[in-house]
Design a protein around this motif. Sequence first.
Motif, PDB file in Angstrom:
ATOM      1  N   MET A   1     -56.780  51.812  86.621  1.00 52.43           N
ATOM      2  CA  MET A   1     -57.661  51.596  85.498  1.00 52.43           C
ATOM      3  C   MET A   1     -56.892  51.898  84.216  1.00 52.43           C
ATOM      4  O   MET A   1     -56.252  52.926  84.100  1.00 52.43           O
ATOM      5  N   GLY A  26     -52.901  57.008  80.847  1.00 58.38           N
ATOM      6  CA  GLY A  26     -53.573  58.264  81.177  1.00 58.38           C
ATOM      7  C   GLY A  26     -52.780  59.488  80.758  1.00 58.38           C
ATOM      8  O   GLY A  26     -53.262  60.616  80.861  1.00 58.38           O
ATOM      9  N   ASP A  46     -56.442  62.718  85.740  1.00 56.88           N
ATOM     10  CA  ASP A  46     -56.611  62.334  87.137  1.00 56.88           C
ATOM     11  C   ASP A  46     -57.581  61.146  87.182  1.00 56.88           C
ATOM     12  O   ASP A  46     -58.109  60.708  86.161  1.00 56.88           O
ATOM     13  N   GLU A  47     -57.804  60.621  88.360  1.00 59.34           N
ATOM     14  CA  GLU A  47     -58.638  59.427  88.517  1.00 59.34           C
ATOM     15  C   GLU A  47     -60.068  59.649  88.017  1.00 59.34           C
ATOM     16  O   GLU A  47     -60.649  58.792  87.351  1.00 59.34           O
ATOM     17  N   ARG A  48     -60.639  60.810  88.299  1.00 65.74           N
ATOM     18  CA  ARG A  48     -62.006  61.116  87.857  1.00 65.74           C
ATOM     19  C   ARG A  48     -62.086  61.167  86.332  1.00 65.74           C
ATOM     20  O   ARG A  48     -62.986  60.589  85.727  1.00 65.74           O
ATOM     21  N   THR A  50     -60.086  59.733  84.199  1.00 74.54           N
ATOM     22  CA  THR A  50     -59.872  58.383  83.683  1.00 74.54           C
ATOM     23  C   THR A  50     -61.160  57.582  83.737  1.00 74.54           C
ATOM     24  O   THR A  50     -61.529  56.911  82.761  1.00 74.54           O
ATOM     25  N   ARG A  51     -61.869  57.636  84.856  1.00 78.12           N
ATOM     26  CA  ARG A  51     -63.146  56.913  84.979  1.00 78.12           C
ATOM     27  C   ARG A  51     -64.162  57.425  83.967  1.00 78.12           C
ATOM     28  O   ARG A  51     -64.870  56.646  83.334  1.00 78.12           O
TER      29      ARG A  51
END
Length: 113
Positions: A1, A26, A46-48, A50-51
């Motif tokens: 993302m 990121g 982290d991915e969380r 970023t979302r």
Amino acid sequence: MSLPRVHYRVVGQDDYVLEITLEPTGAYRVDCGDHTSHKPRQGALDERQTREIAALIAALGEPREHPAPAGATGFIAELTLGAPEDTRVYRVWEGELAEEPDVMALIRALEVI
């Protein structure tokens, strides 16, 4: 993302400055200074995170200014999103930040990275 480039800067009293830069990858950098020195912090979302930040950016309304009233002192926040050819800028006096809940939510999420 992928995220847009995000630059958040708030300038306050007594030489206080907080700057947060978030790159599309990121990667982030946090610079905080006042009358004492603070080393910059760097890292990557982290991915969380970023979302979460991507969702908050998507929920932002149109770019706008909410200036400080005459005679008010305090902190002026400037949030810039995107590249120079497609930039959105939000300028808000922190005393009225609650009046801009979409901007406030993104700023608060940036401040805790």
